[in-house]
Scaffold this motif. Structure first.
Motif, PDB file in Angstrom:
ATOM      1  N   ALA A 193      15.228  -9.947 -13.193  1.00 16.13           N
ATOM      2  CA  ALA A 193      15.218  -8.598 -12.623  1.00 16.13           C
ATOM      3  C   ALA A 193      14.381  -8.531 -11.360  1.00 16.13           C
ATOM      4  CB  ALA A 193      14.679  -7.597 -13.645  1.00 16.13           C
ATOM      5  N   PHE A 194      14.771  -7.602 -10.486  1.00 14.78           N
ATOM      6  CA  PHE A 194      13.967  -7.169  -9.351  1.00 14.78           C
ATOM      7  C   PHE A 194      13.481  -5.761  -9.672  1.00 14.78           C
ATOM      8  CE2 PHE A 194      15.722 -10.727  -7.268  1.00 14.78           C
ATOM      9  CZ  PHE A 194      15.023 -10.953  -6.092  1.00 14.78           C
ATOM     10  N   GLU A 195      12.186  -5.577  -9.681  1.00 14.70           N
ATOM     11  CA  GLU A 195      11.609  -4.276 -10.021  1.00 14.70           C
ATOM     12  C   GLU A 195      11.551  -3.385  -8.796  1.00 14.70           C
ATOM     13  OE1 GLU A 195       7.140  -3.572 -10.446  1.00 14.70           O
ATOM     14  OE2 GLU A 195       7.790  -3.726 -12.522  1.00 14.70           O
ATOM     15  N   HIS A 196      11.900  -2.132  -8.972  1.00 13.31           N
ATOM     16  CA  HIS A 196      11.776  -1.150  -7.897  1.00 13.31           C
ATOM     17  C   HIS A 196      10.442  -0.417  -8.047  1.00 13.31           C
ATOM     18  CE1 HIS A 196      16.026  -1.156  -6.351  1.00 13.31           C
ATOM     19  NE2 HIS A 196      16.153  -1.832  -7.473  1.00 13.31           N
ATOM     20  N   PRO A 197       9.697  -0.257  -6.961  1.00 15.53           N
ATOM     21  CA  PRO A 197       8.418   0.465  -7.068  1.00 15.53           C
ATOM     22  C   PRO A 197       8.664   1.932  -7.320  1.00 15.53           C
ATOM     23  CG  PRO A 197       8.946   0.089  -4.776  1.00 15.53           C
ATOM     24  CD  PRO A 197      10.008  -0.628  -5.578  1.00 15.53           C
ATOM     25  N   ARG A 198       7.648   2.624  -7.852  1.00 14.05           N
ATOM     26  CA  ARG A 198       7.779   4.056  -8.061  1.00 14.05           C
ATOM     27  C   ARG A 198       7.923   4.758  -6.725  1.00 14.05           C
ATOM     28  NH1 ARG A 198       2.085   3.334  -8.887  1.00 14.05           N
ATOM     29  NH2 ARG A 198       0.886   4.419  -7.296  1.00 14.05           N
ATOM     30  N   ASP A 199       8.593   5.893  -6.748  1.00 17.62           N
ATOM     31  CA  ASP A 199       8.812   6.679  -5.542  1.00 17.62           C
ATOM     32  C   ASP A 199       7.569   7.505  -5.251  1.00 17.62           C
ATOM     33  OD1 ASP A 199       9.713   8.141  -3.441  1.00 17.62           O
ATOM     34  OD2 ASP A 199      11.276   9.220  -4.533  1.00 17.62           O
ATOM     35  N   ASP A 200       6.891   7.197  -4.144  1.00 19.33           N
ATOM     36  CA  ASP A 200       5.673   7.910  -3.790  1.00 19.33           C
ATOM     37  C   ASP A 200       5.888   8.902  -2.656  1.00 19.33           C
ATOM     38  OD1 ASP A 200       4.097   6.753  -5.698  1.00 19.33           O
ATOM     39  OD2 ASP A 200       3.487   5.088  -4.446  1.00 19.33           O
ATOM     40  N   GLY A 201       7.120   9.342  -2.489  1.00 21.33           N
ATOM     41  CA  GLY A 201       7.379  10.297  -1.430  1.00 21.33           C
ATOM     42  C   GLY A 201       7.781   9.604  -0.137  1.00 21.33           C
ATOM     43  N   PRO A 202       7.926  10.368   0.950  1.00 21.23           N
ATOM     44  CA  PRO A 202       8.385   9.802   2.218  1.00 21.23           C
ATOM     45  C   PRO A 202       7.362   8.832   2.801  1.00 21.23           C
ATOM     46  CG  PRO A 202       7.653  12.068   2.515  1.00 21.23           C
ATOM     47  CD  PRO A 202       7.664  11.819   1.040  1.00 21.23           C
ATOM     48  N   PRO A 203       7.841   7.851   3.578  1.00 21.62           N
ATOM     49  CA  PRO A 203       6.912   6.906   4.215  1.00 21.62           C
ATOM     50  C   PRO A 203       5.989   7.609   5.204  1.00 21.62           C
ATOM     51  CG  PRO A 203       9.219   6.232   4.518  1.00 21.62           C
ATOM     52  CD  PRO A 203       9.232   7.584   3.901  1.00 21.62           C
ATOM     53  N   GLU A 204       4.841   7.003   5.440  1.00 21.31           N
ATOM     54  CA  GLU A 204       3.924   7.538   6.440  1.00 21.31           C
ATOM     55  C   GLU A 204       4.461   7.248   7.837  1.00 21.31           C
ATOM     56  OE1 GLU A 204       0.096   5.902   5.773  1.00 21.31           O
ATOM     57  OE2 GLU A 204      -0.189   6.898   3.836  1.00 21.31           O
ATOM     58  N   PRO A 205       4.212   8.134   8.794  1.00 22.19           N
ATOM     59  CA  PRO A 205       4.672   7.893  10.168  1.00 22.19           C
ATOM     60  C   PRO A 205       4.131   6.572  10.706  1.00 22.19           C
ATOM     61  CG  PRO A 205       3.902  10.150   9.914  1.00 22.19           C
ATOM     62  CD  PRO A 205       3.532   9.431   8.649  1.00 22.19           C
ATOM     63  N   PRO A 241       0.826  -1.209   0.000  1.00 18.70           N
ATOM     64  CA  PRO A 241       0.000   0.000   0.000  1.00 18.70           C
ATOM     65  C   PRO A 241       0.851   1.247   0.000  1.00 18.70           C
ATOM     66  CG  PRO A 241       0.110  -0.905   2.201  1.00 18.70           C
ATOM     67  CD  PRO A 241       0.865  -1.865   1.318  1.00 18.70           C
ATOM     68  N   PRO A 242       0.302   2.391  -0.395  1.00 18.35           N
ATOM     69  CA  PRO A 242       1.028   3.651  -0.285  1.00 18.35           C
ATOM     70  C   PRO A 242       1.444   3.915   1.155  1.00 18.35           C
ATOM     71  CG  PRO A 242      -0.953   3.928  -1.613  1.00 18.35           C
ATOM     72  CD  PRO A 242      -1.037   2.570  -1.009  1.00 18.35           C
ATOM     73  N   GLY A 243       2.581   4.574   1.327  1.00 19.79           N
ATOM     74  CA  GLY A 243       3.042   4.927   2.657  1.00 19.79           C
ATOM     75  C   GLY A 243       4.043   3.972   3.253  1.00 19.79           C
ATOM     76  N   VAL A 244       4.145   2.750   2.702  1.00 21.72           N
ATOM     77  CA  VAL A 244       5.096   1.759   3.196  1.00 21.72           C
ATOM     78  C   VAL A 244       6.444   1.963   2.502  1.00 21.72           C
ATOM     79  CG1 VAL A 244       5.646  -0.704   3.228  1.00 21.72           C
ATOM     80  CG2 VAL A 244       3.341   0.067   3.785  1.00 21.72           C
ATOM     81  N   GLU A 245       7.529   2.000   3.281  1.00 20.92           N
ATOM     82  CA  GLU A 245       8.859   2.110   2.693  1.00 20.92           C
ATOM     83  C   GLU A 245       9.281   0.755   2.140  1.00 20.92           C
ATOM     84  OE1 GLU A 245      13.484   3.265   3.892  1.00 20.92           O
ATOM     85  OE2 GLU A 245      11.916   3.222   5.428  1.00 20.92           O
ATOM     86  N   VAL A 246       9.797   0.741   0.920  1.00 19.88           N
ATOM     87  CA  VAL A 246      10.244  -0.494   0.281  1.00 19.88           C
ATOM     88  C   VAL A 246      11.709  -0.350  -0.116  1.00 19.88           C
ATOM     89  CG1 VAL A 246       9.908  -2.098  -1.632  1.00 19.88           C
ATOM     90  CG2 VAL A 246       7.927  -0.997  -0.580  1.00 19.88           C
ATOM     91  N   VAL A 247      12.518  -1.331   0.265  1.00 22.79           N
ATOM     92  CA  VAL A 247      13.928  -1.381  -0.110  1.00 22.79           C
ATOM     93  C   VAL A 247      14.148  -2.660  -0.900  1.00 22.79           C
ATOM     94  CG1 VAL A 247      16.311  -1.460   0.698  1.00 22.79           C
ATOM     95  CG2 VAL A 247      14.608  -0.106   1.943  1.00 22.79           C
ATOM     96  N   VAL A 248      14.654  -2.541  -2.136  1.00 23.22           N
ATOM     97  CA  VAL A 248      14.872  -3.706  -2.992  1.00 23.22           C
ATOM     98  C   VAL A 248      16.366  -3.970  -3.083  1.00 23.22           C
ATOM     99  CG1 VAL A 248      14.523  -4.690  -5.280  1.00 23.22           C
ATOM    100  CG2 VAL A 248      12.766  -3.216  -4.287  1.00 23.22           C
ATOM    101  N   ARG A 249      16.773  -5.191  -2.706  1.00 25.10           N
ATOM    102  CA  ARG A 249      18.181  -5.556  -2.695  1.00 25.10           C
ATOM    103  C   ARG A 249      18.448  -6.838  -3.480  1.00 25.10           C
ATOM    104  NH1 ARG A 249      18.964  -4.666   3.832  1.00 25.10           N
ATOM    105  NH2 ARG A 249      18.982  -2.364   3.817  1.00 25.10           N
ATOM    106  N   GLY A 250      17.498  -7.288  -4.251  1.00 19.35           N
ATOM    107  CA  GLY A 250      17.659  -8.544  -4.970  1.00 19.35           C
ATOM    108  C   GLY A 250      18.603  -8.433  -6.149  1.00 19.35           C
ATOM    109  N   VAL A 251      19.080  -9.591  -6.600  1.00 14.52           N
ATOM    110  CA  VAL A 251      19.992  -9.688  -7.729  1.00 14.52           C
ATOM    111  C   VAL A 251      19.309 -10.443  -8.858  1.00 14.52           C
ATOM    112  CG1 VAL A 251      22.210 -10.583  -8.523  1.00 14.52           C
ATOM    113  CG2 VAL A 251      22.004  -9.637  -6.212  1.00 14.52           C
TER     114      VAL A 251
END
Length: 216
Positions: free
Chosen positions: A170-182, A155-165
């Protein structure tokens, strides 16, 4: 946030389709005549930015929706009470999955463990986190994909870090939706994709998506 705040952001096909749907509803309700509808519809599908889309629906009533904004700007928590009640500190309800010439899915209300491991061989899987609880503030999804695929939906607001090889994959990176929600969890996605892929996309929870649709 007003639609004027992001006029230069590039619009997607989904954004153009959303505006077209609003225009069709306006035509059916008699708010636009056929000439106005044709003119605005053509402009919608030619639009490249949100700034070009915004004027097309600005004078049309669309309760609760800002059609010229990407879905990530719409604040709609997946469950009542925000994130605090969704980070449980408990064990996960499912710690792994395997798909060999088959598939798996985890969706709805489930608890994502601190580490979830999945393996696919000529198969596929879907991990839908939109309505899930989380065992901790940071969880890891470890994927090994061989000639297959895994789709992770957050969902929006969750921080996602992709480190796969990826090796011929391929490992797809999600679009940047701004800073994570508190208070939102952090999801770390890693592993190996060989002749396959791990996709990550952001979507609103199903309930929020329904509320965004204009009643017919």
């Amino acid at each position: 946030m007003s639609d004027d705040a992001v006029p230069d952001l590039r619009a997607s096909d989904a954004d153009r389709d959303r505006v077209a749907e609003i225009l069709r509803d306006a035509l059916a309700e008699g708010r636009l005549d056929m000439e106005e509808f044709d003119e605005r519809l053509g402009a919608a599908y030619r639009a490249r930015t949100y700034g070009e889309l915004a004027p097309l629906t600005r004078d049309l009533p669309v309760p609760g929706v800002a059609p010229a904004l990407p879905v990530s700007f719409v604040k709609a928590p997946a469950v009542e009470g925000g994130w605090a009640g969704r980070i449980t500190g408990t064990e996960g309800s499912s710690t792994g999955a395997v798909a060999i010439l088959s598939g798996f899915e985890r969706r709805g209300r489930w608890t994502v463990p601190r580490r979830f491991s999945c393996f696919t061989f000529m198969g596929g899987g879907e991990l839908d986190l939109r309505e899930a609880d989380f065992a901790a503030g940071e969880v890891e999804i470890h994927c090994v994909v061989i000639m297959g695929g895994v789709q992770v939906i957050v969902p929006p607001g969750v921080e996602v870090v992709v480190r796969g090889v990826g090796v011929m994959g391929a490992f797809e990176h999600p679009r940047d939706d701004g800073p994570p929600e508190p208070g939102a969890p952090r999801v770390v996605i890693g592993g190996l994709a060989f002749w396959g892929g791990v996709g990550v996309e952001r979507r609103l929870p199903r309930g929020a998506r329904k509320r965004l649709k204009k009643p017919r």
